[in-house]
Scaffold this motif. Structure first.
Motif, PDB file in Angstrom:
ATOM      1  N   THR A   1       0.780  -0.964  -0.137  1.00 51.03           N
ATOM      2  CA  THR A   1      -0.039   0.042  -0.084  1.00 51.03           C
ATOM      3  C   THR A   1       0.706   1.360  -0.058  1.00 51.03           C
ATOM      4  O   THR A   1       0.467   2.265  -0.651  1.00 51.03           O
ATOM      5  CB  THR A   1      -1.032  -0.024   1.086  1.00 51.03           C
ATOM      6  N   ALA A   2       2.166   1.223   0.761  1.00 53.95           N
ATOM      7  CA  ALA A   2       2.898   2.198   0.695  1.00 53.95           C
ATOM      8  C   ALA A   2       3.730   2.388  -0.749  1.00 53.95           C
ATOM      9  O   ALA A   2       3.654   3.739  -1.159  1.00 53.95           O
ATOM     10  CB  ALA A   2       3.842   2.129   1.798  1.00 53.95           C
TER      11      ALA A   2
ATOM     12  N   ASP B   1       1.246   3.860  -3.093  1.00 59.35           N
ATOM     13  CA  ASP B   1       0.744   5.138  -2.661  1.00 59.35           C
ATOM     14  C   ASP B   1      -0.801   4.977  -2.736  1.00 59.35           C
ATOM     15  O   ASP B   1      -1.684   5.736  -3.348  1.00 59.35           O
ATOM     16  CB  ASP B   1       1.258   6.009  -3.643  1.00 59.35           C
TER      17      ASP B   1
END
Length: 203
Positions: free
Chosen positions: A172-173, A176
């Motif tokens: 998810t990081a 983004d």
């Protein structure tokens, strides 16, 4: 009546433990917290499960017992190899969306207690890949797919299905994105993963 009450209490314990383990992992979970969640005292919790490890194994075994027969049935049905890959991927991802703690349970337990998987292997309906291996060999012989070891193909299928759940915080990081959009991505993988694998191996 007594038997029903005992069974209901155990169900409450397992449901509470599943939620706490999912939130905090094996190491972060506390027996007192699980007892509070199940609305029982800690002594009663220890009556059912003498240790956190035994409780963890019970929660994991219950979840795996739901998934294993589904996967074993697909691996050993009469569908062709491509259909099998499609059904396996859809079944696995659909199940883990409903039980998102399961892949992390597997990783935690195998890292800490590799012998535990031997307990699972002897249980009925533990997934058997022998027919899958034969189908891969036949598909290669018939010129339907590129030469590939069945073991490598199965590892590829499992890796593409499992990692997005284990690596969700990192992914998810990197992508983004937020939880809502990531869930949409995961839903799409039910078809995207199998299409990717089939396109990679077919001639």
């Amino acid at each position: 009546m007594i038997k029903d009450k005992l069974e209901n209490t155990e169900i409450e314990i397992l449901n509470a433990a599943k939620e706490i383990f999912q939130q905090k992992g094996m190491d972060g979970a506390r027996m007192q917290e699980i007892a509070d969640k199940a609305k029982i005292n800690k002594a009663l919790l220890h009556y059912y499960y003498r240790s956190k490890q035994l409780l963890f194994e019970a929660v994991f075994s219950n979840a795996f017992a739901l998934l294993a027969p589904q996967l074993n049935k697909i691996l050993n049905d009469d569908s062709d190899l491509f259909e099998k890959i499609i059904k396996f991927t859809d079944s696995y991802i659909t199940f883990v969306i409903k039980h998102p703690y399961l892949p992390n349970f597997v990783m935690q337990e195998l890292n800490k207690n590799p012998e535990f998987v031997q307990k699972l292997r002897v249980k009925e309906n533990f997934p058997n890949t022998n027919k899958f291996k034969l189908q891969v060999a036949d598909a290669i012989k018939d010129g339907l797919i590129q030469p590939i070891e069945a073991e490598q193909l199965f590892i590829n299928i499992m890796s593409l299905n499992v990692f997005p759940f284990i690596g969700e915080p990192l992914l998810t990081a990197l992508l983004d994105t937020d939880k809502k959009n990531y869930d949409i991505i995961i839903q799409k993988r039910k078809t995207d993963v199998s299409a990717f694998i089939i396109n990679a191996i077919k001639i």
